[in-house]
Design an enzyme around this catalytic site. Sequence first.
Site, PDB file in Angstrom:
ATOM      1  N   GLY A 155       0.849  -1.199   0.000  1.00  0.00           N
ATOM      2  CA  GLY A 155       0.000   0.000   0.000  1.00  0.00           C
ATOM      3  C   GLY A 155       0.875   1.235   0.000  1.00  0.00           C
ATOM      4  NE  ARG A 156      -2.838   5.041   1.319  1.00  0.00           N
ATOM      5  CZ  ARG A 156      -4.112   5.291   1.628  1.00  0.00           C
ATOM      6  NH1 ARG A 156      -4.725   6.310   1.083  1.00  0.00           N
ATOM      7  NH2 ARG A 156      -4.765   4.517   2.470  1.00  0.00           N
ATOM      8  CB  ILE A 157       3.190   2.385   4.712  1.00  0.00           C
ATOM      9  CG1 ILE A 157       2.246   3.405   5.370  1.00  0.00           C
ATOM     10  CG2 ILE A 157       4.468   2.237   5.538  1.00  0.00           C
ATOM     11  CD1 ILE A 157       1.682   2.967   6.719  1.00  0.00           C
ATOM     12  NE  ARG A 177      -5.781  -6.261   0.247  1.00  0.00           N
ATOM     13  CZ  ARG A 177      -6.387  -5.362   1.013  1.00  0.00           C
ATOM     14  NH1 ARG A 177      -7.526  -5.650   1.586  1.00  0.00           N
ATOM     15  NH2 ARG A 177      -5.870  -4.174   1.216  1.00  0.00           N
ATOM     16  CB  ALA A 238       1.997  -4.657   9.435  1.00  0.00           C
ATOM     17  NE  ARG A 239      -3.062  -2.365  14.001  1.00  0.00           N
ATOM     18  CZ  ARG A 239      -2.543  -1.160  13.782  1.00  0.00           C
ATOM     19  NH1 ARG A 239      -1.257  -0.993  13.656  1.00  0.00           N
ATOM     20  NH2 ARG A 239      -3.331  -0.091  13.709  1.00  0.00           N
ATOM     21  CD  GLU A 268       1.111  -3.685  19.710  1.00  0.00           C
ATOM     22  OE1 GLU A 268       1.911  -4.275  18.961  1.00  0.00           O
ATOM     23  OE2 GLU A 268       0.749  -2.505  19.548  1.00  0.00           O
ATOM     24  CG  HIS A 286       2.406   0.017  17.833  1.00  0.00           C
ATOM     25  ND1 HIS A 286       1.306  -0.796  17.830  1.00  0.00           N
ATOM     26  CD2 HIS A 286       2.297   0.761  16.699  1.00  0.00           C
ATOM     27  CE1 HIS A 286       0.554  -0.554  16.762  1.00  0.00           C
ATOM     28  NE2 HIS A 286       1.152   0.385  16.059  1.00  0.00           N
ATOM     29  CB  ILE A 287       7.659   4.139  18.475  1.00  0.00           C
ATOM     30  CG1 ILE A 287       8.911   3.267  18.219  1.00  0.00           C
ATOM     31  CG2 ILE A 287       7.256   4.120  19.947  1.00  0.00           C
ATOM     32  CD1 ILE A 287      10.185   3.811  18.817  1.00  0.00           C
TER      33      ILE A 287
HETATM   34  C1  8YV Z   1      -0.429   4.222  15.808  1.00  0.00           C
HETATM   35  C2  8YV Z   1      -0.571   2.590  13.840  1.00  0.00           C
HETATM   36  O1  8YV Z   1       0.625   4.659  16.579  1.00  0.00           O
HETATM   37  O2  8YV Z   1      -1.672   4.145  12.464  1.00  0.00           O
HETATM   38  C3  8YV Z   1      -1.579   2.983  12.819  1.00  0.00           C
HETATM   39  O3  8YV Z   1      -2.308   2.088  12.335  1.00  0.00           O
HETATM   40  O4  8YV Z   1      -0.331   1.465  14.049  1.00  0.00           O
HETATM   41  C4  8YV Z   1       0.197   3.602  14.601  1.00  0.00           C
HETATM   42  O5  8YV Z   1       0.599   4.627  13.762  1.00  0.00           O
HETATM   43  C5  8YV Z   1      -1.327   3.441  16.725  1.00  0.00           C
HETATM   44  O6  8YV Z   1      -2.222   2.585  16.124  1.00  0.00           O
HETATM   45  C6  8YV Z   1      -2.058   4.421  17.624  1.00  0.00           C
HETATM   46  O7  8YV Z   1      -3.359   4.644  17.321  1.00  0.00           O
END
Ligand code: 8YV
Length: 327
Positions: A155-157, A177, A238-239, A268, A286-287
Amino acid sequence: MQQKILVARAVFPDVIDRLSQYFEVAANQADHVYADQELVEKMTGMDGLLTTGSERITAAALAANPGLKAVCNMAVGYNNIDVDAATRSGIMVTNTPDVLNETTADFAWALMMATARRITEAEHWLRAGKWVKWRYDTLLGADVHGSTLGIIGMGRIGQAIARRSSGFGMQVIYHNRSRLTADLEGRANDAQFVSKEVLLRTADHVMLVLPYSPETHHTIGAAELALMKPSATLTNVARGGIVDDVALIAALRERRIASAGLDVFENEPALHPDFLTLPNVVLTPHIASASESTRRAMANCAADNLIAALCGTSPPNLLNPAVRRKE
Ligand code: 8YV
């Protein structure tokens, strides 16, 4: 009567001031993390919510608050919100795309490079007083320049990450996808679309940038890790849940892959304790989007969406345009 909103977590004070010009604001500047039921209670009587990725906005929470009109997430990801349930209940849902692309891509690179070149491991070693002489094989890592970068989730990132690779003379392969247009592939350092299997077998550095959903749960598990080169690195910005953390810990411990850089984790902030015992993993909390200007942009973007949603115009980042606005 003035509309009421809940800002579920602490945010820049000037954003609260801004929202207060439009709404009666219940702010949580103490940054208390509400348990699910507590959040449902705090939502009572609210017209809108400003949430972060940490709040779970379930179908039950939405059903308990029929007057709610909008949930505006301060994140690009929105897997914390049941968007289908919101749409059925006539609740608008928004996210904060684009404003964090470049900052997140910068961080993804920092994490990948720290992982490949063992930066944090080296610093721990030095701080522990182990640097007493030069040796030809001290902390040897993997080259980034000239290597093959494999991006899952273009995607964009993902595209912003790919663009940065041209200065490193890298080849980019990606899996997504759907395939990008030839124009976008060209702008992403001539990225080449491949199957997930080819990507995992070929890449020197695997980068995960795909959104989380039930379909992407454990995209990387034991079978996928087994396809990767023993010299390869894995970076996840990502997640949590996209990687099977237990399988990854086993692969890192047995050196079936060289190393990993992780900004996100299953469950997390309670990450699996075994990660802390492994030298070959770089861990961050997650920064990836956490630069001062980007976090401000995200907060203001979420506020823009909330103001638009509750003041009768279309929110710029509406995720469920099928929703019928409540009056
Ligand atoms: C956030 C992120 O820091 O934008 C997202 O989806 O994962 C992070 O940039 C986090 O979700 C806080 O809302």
